[in-house]
Design an enzyme around this catalytic site. Structure first.
Site, PDB file in Angstrom:
ATOM      1  N   TYR A 244       0.815  -1.214   0.000  1.00  0.00           N
ATOM      2  CA  TYR A 244       0.000   0.000   0.000  1.00  0.00           C
ATOM      3  C   TYR A 244       0.843   1.254   0.000  1.00  0.00           C
ATOM      4  CZ  TYR A 244      -3.283   3.456   1.872  1.00  0.00           C
ATOM      5  OH  TYR A 244      -4.045   4.561   2.059  1.00  0.00           O
TER       6      TYR A 244
ATOM      7  N   TYR B  49     -11.072  -3.170   3.237  1.00  0.00           N
ATOM      8  CA  TYR B  49     -11.627  -3.232   4.588  1.00  0.00           C
ATOM      9  C   TYR B  49     -12.674  -4.344   4.783  1.00  0.00           C
ATOM     10  CZ  TYR B  49      -9.861   1.590   5.546  1.00  0.00           C
ATOM     11  OH  TYR B  49      -9.102   2.712   5.742  1.00  0.00           O
TER      12      TYR B  49
ATOM     13  N   HIS C 199     -11.725   8.824   7.562  1.00  0.00           N
ATOM     14  CA  HIS C 199     -10.441   8.812   6.833  1.00  0.00           C
ATOM     15  C   HIS C 199     -10.167  10.220   6.334  1.00  0.00           C
ATOM     16  CE1 HIS C 199      -7.451   7.747   3.736  1.00  0.00           C
ATOM     17  NE2 HIS C 199      -7.380   6.535   4.273  1.00  0.00           N
ATOM     18  N   GLY C 200      -8.918  10.562   6.106  1.00  0.00           N
ATOM     19  CA  GLY C 200      -8.556  11.829   5.472  1.00  0.00           C
ATOM     20  C   GLY C 200      -9.174  11.884   4.077  1.00  0.00           C
ATOM     21  N   ASP C 201      -9.567  13.105   3.639  1.00  0.00           N
ATOM     22  CA  ASP C 201     -10.287  13.163   2.360  1.00  0.00           C
ATOM     23  C   ASP C 201      -9.367  13.024   1.149  1.00  0.00           C
ATOM     24  OD1 ASP C 201      -9.030  15.588   2.337  1.00  0.00           O
ATOM     25  OD2 ASP C 201     -10.850  16.805   2.178  1.00  0.00           O
TER      26      ASP C 201
ATOM     27  N   ASP D 191      29.193  -6.586 -21.259  1.00  0.00           N
ATOM     28  CA  ASP D 191      28.955  -7.192 -19.939  1.00  0.00           C
ATOM     29  C   ASP D 191      29.984  -8.301 -19.696  1.00  0.00           C
ATOM     30  OD1 ASP D 191      27.766  -8.111 -17.600  1.00  0.00           O
ATOM     31  OD2 ASP D 191      26.160  -9.196 -18.638  1.00  0.00           O
TER      32      ASP D 191
HETATM   33  C1  SPV Z   1      22.233  -9.382 -15.528  1.00  0.00           C
HETATM   34  O1  SPV Z   1      21.159  -8.772 -15.454  1.00  0.00           O
HETATM   35  O2  SPV Z   1      23.312  -8.835 -15.730  1.00  0.00           O
HETATM   36  C2  SPV Z   1      22.250 -10.842 -15.326  1.00  0.00           C
HETATM   37  C3  SPV Z   1      21.043 -11.612 -15.608  1.00  0.00           C
HETATM   38  O3  SPV Z   1      23.287 -11.366 -14.989  1.00  0.00           O
HETATM   39  S1  SPV Z   1      21.192 -12.183 -17.227  1.00  0.00           S
HETATM   40  O4  SPV Z   1      21.482 -11.058 -18.096  1.00  0.00           O
HETATM   41  O5  SPV Z   1      19.953 -12.842 -17.575  1.00  0.00           O
HETATM   42  O6  SPV Z   1      22.304 -13.138 -17.253  1.00  0.00           O
HETATM   43 MG    MG Z   2      24.958 -10.135 -15.024  1.00  0.00          MG
END
Ligand code: SPV
Ligand code: MG
Length: 437
Positions: free
Chosen positions: A44, A76, A90-92, A208
């Site tokens: 919430y 509720y 409750h607050g409006d 990466d």
């Molecule tokens: C990332 O998000 O860098 C991961 C997950 O390691 S994946 O890309 O699916 O390997």
């Molecule tokens: Mg990763």
């Protein structure tokens, strides 16, 4: 007989606004305060900064409160059926059809109409002092000692911890502030953030491959922490050399990160989504277990989690290998396991989860449903998954949107053609408020 008046509090701190509601309520009859449960509060509003017991005690201490109960759902229905109050006060702020709470008000109205009960809307107290209290509450949640333990708390509280990727202050704000009204009228929001190696690298225009180093990753984490309160899970790639990993986990623990996930690969790490298309080497069970154990040994709290990620299914080593490895990683001290798959069909992941759960009912399981994206959170939860990470969708949404705007600016040599695709700056400013959290 005195009328029955009910109001629900979803707060950790009682302030003038609440006292005003109680004062108005007292004029109408006997006052019962419902304290919203932790489970309902995190969907919430925000994570409670004190326990349910403390919140109950705070409500009890208010003069004029006759009775305090726990309200378990943001709707509720149960409370109204049980208490049959003459008035719900409750607050409006919930009367505005644009307000996220509007559906709750409508639901209360429907429940009360069944026996002639009434809603009383009290003018909402706009007061700088109350705003200040609210800000202090949020800032407390951002402190390392509150943020770090929150992931473990959420694993206990949530059917599944919904986690979204963040790689900047802005994406952190989206993770922090996006609240939606579900079809049933209840609100929902993300629980945690994933600092993905893929998206953190991509945001920097880099591959990466563990090229973006820990100092840079920490910079990203700090940008996110500056403007959010939700817990952070770091994608720690392979964890690097064990000799470095033991230092890095301590740093992460100290700054308030909740967990690091490290994967059982060695050498030049490539993103898992390439699978066997690129050369990737899995670590030996012994080496990886030693890294986990050394990391655990370096920690100074019981809150920070080291989660072991198994790449056996990605590297097509089979289900048995995945299970053997994950059980070994848990034995070595891992606080959770992440199992990954590149298959479109979630069957492989679900089979793993069922088999893992058959012998280990407790260790948290993390999954990243990027390829097997038809699977729902509730299906995953039913197979024992605790954390679901949406690992890259924000980056993949933003990139094509930015690219097509850039292309059209070049095409039309003016900005008018792209304008309908742009968010008005006023809306962005609303996301980035002065207090940022
Ligand atoms: C990332 O998000 O860098 C991961 C997950 O390691 S994946 O890309 O699916 O390997
Ligand atoms: Mg990763």
């Amino acid at each position: 007989m005195a009328k029955k008046v009910y109001t629900c509090f979803c707060t950790a701190v009682i302030h003038r606004g609440h006292l005003n509601i109680i004062n108005e309520a007292r004029k109408l009859g006997n006052v019962t305060v419902g304290v919203l449960s932790d489970e309902a509060m995190i969907r919430y509003n925000r994570f409670p900064s004190c326990s349910l017991t403390e919140r109950i005690a705070a409500a009890r201490s208010i003069e004029g409160v006759a009775n305090v109960i726990v309200q378990k759902d943001m709707f509720y229905d149960d409370v109204i059926a049980g208490q049959r109050p003459d008035y719900v006060i409750h607050g409006d702020n919930w009367s505005n059809p644009e307000a996220p709470e509007y559906a709750i008000r409508q639901n209360v109205e429907k429940c009360l109409a069944q026996y002639g009960g009434k809603i009383v809307d009290v003018p909402y107290t706009f007061d700088p002092e109350i705003q200040k209290i609210d800000e202090i509450e949020r800032d407390r949640l951002a402190m390392p000692e509150f943020r770090r333990k929150r992931l473990r708390q959420l694993i206990k509280l949530c059917p599944i911890v919904k986690t979204i990727e963040a790689h900047s202050g802005l994406t952190g704000l989206i993770a922090e502030k996006t609240v939606v009204r579900q079809d049933d009228g209840r609100l929902d929001q993300f629980d945690a953030m994933w600092v993905s190696s893929l998206c953190d690298s991509t945001a920097k225009g880099k591959p990466d491959i563990e090229l973006v180093d820990m100092s840079s990753r920490l910079r990203t984490i700090d940008d996110i922490m500056e403007v959010t309160t939700k817990p952070i899970i770091l994608d720690g790639d392979t964890g690097g050399l064990t000799e470095h990993f033991v230092y890095n986990v301590r740093t992460l623990e100290r700054i308030g990160v909740s967990a690091v996930i490290i994967e059982d690969k060695t050498g030049l790490k490539k993103n898992s989504l390439f699978g066997t298309e690129v050369k990737q080497t899995q670590d030996t069970i012994e080496n990886f277990c030693a890294k986990i154990a050394a990391g655990k040994d370096a920690l100074r709290t019981k809150e920070f989690m080291i989660i072991a990620r198994c790449e056996s299914l990605i590297l097509e080593q089979g289900m048995d290998d995945a299970l053997t490895r994950c059980h070994a990683y848990v034995k070595a001290g891992a606080d959770g396991i992440m199992i990954h798959s590149r298959k479109k069909d979630p069957a492989e992941i679900l089979e793993f989860c069922d088999k893992f759960r058959a012998t280990d009912p407790v260790t948290p399981i993390v999954v990243v449903p990027t390829s097997f994206n038809s699977v729902t959170e509730s299906e995953l939860a039913a197979h024992g998954v605790n954390i679901c990470i949406y690992a890259n969708q924000l980056t993949r949404a933003a990139f094509p949107a930015m690219q097509s705007v850039a292309q059209d600016l070049l095409k039309y040599h003016r900005a008018q053609e792209v304008d309908s695709r742009l968010m008005p700056f006023k809306k962005i400013i609303m996301l980035i408020d002065n207090n940022a959290r």
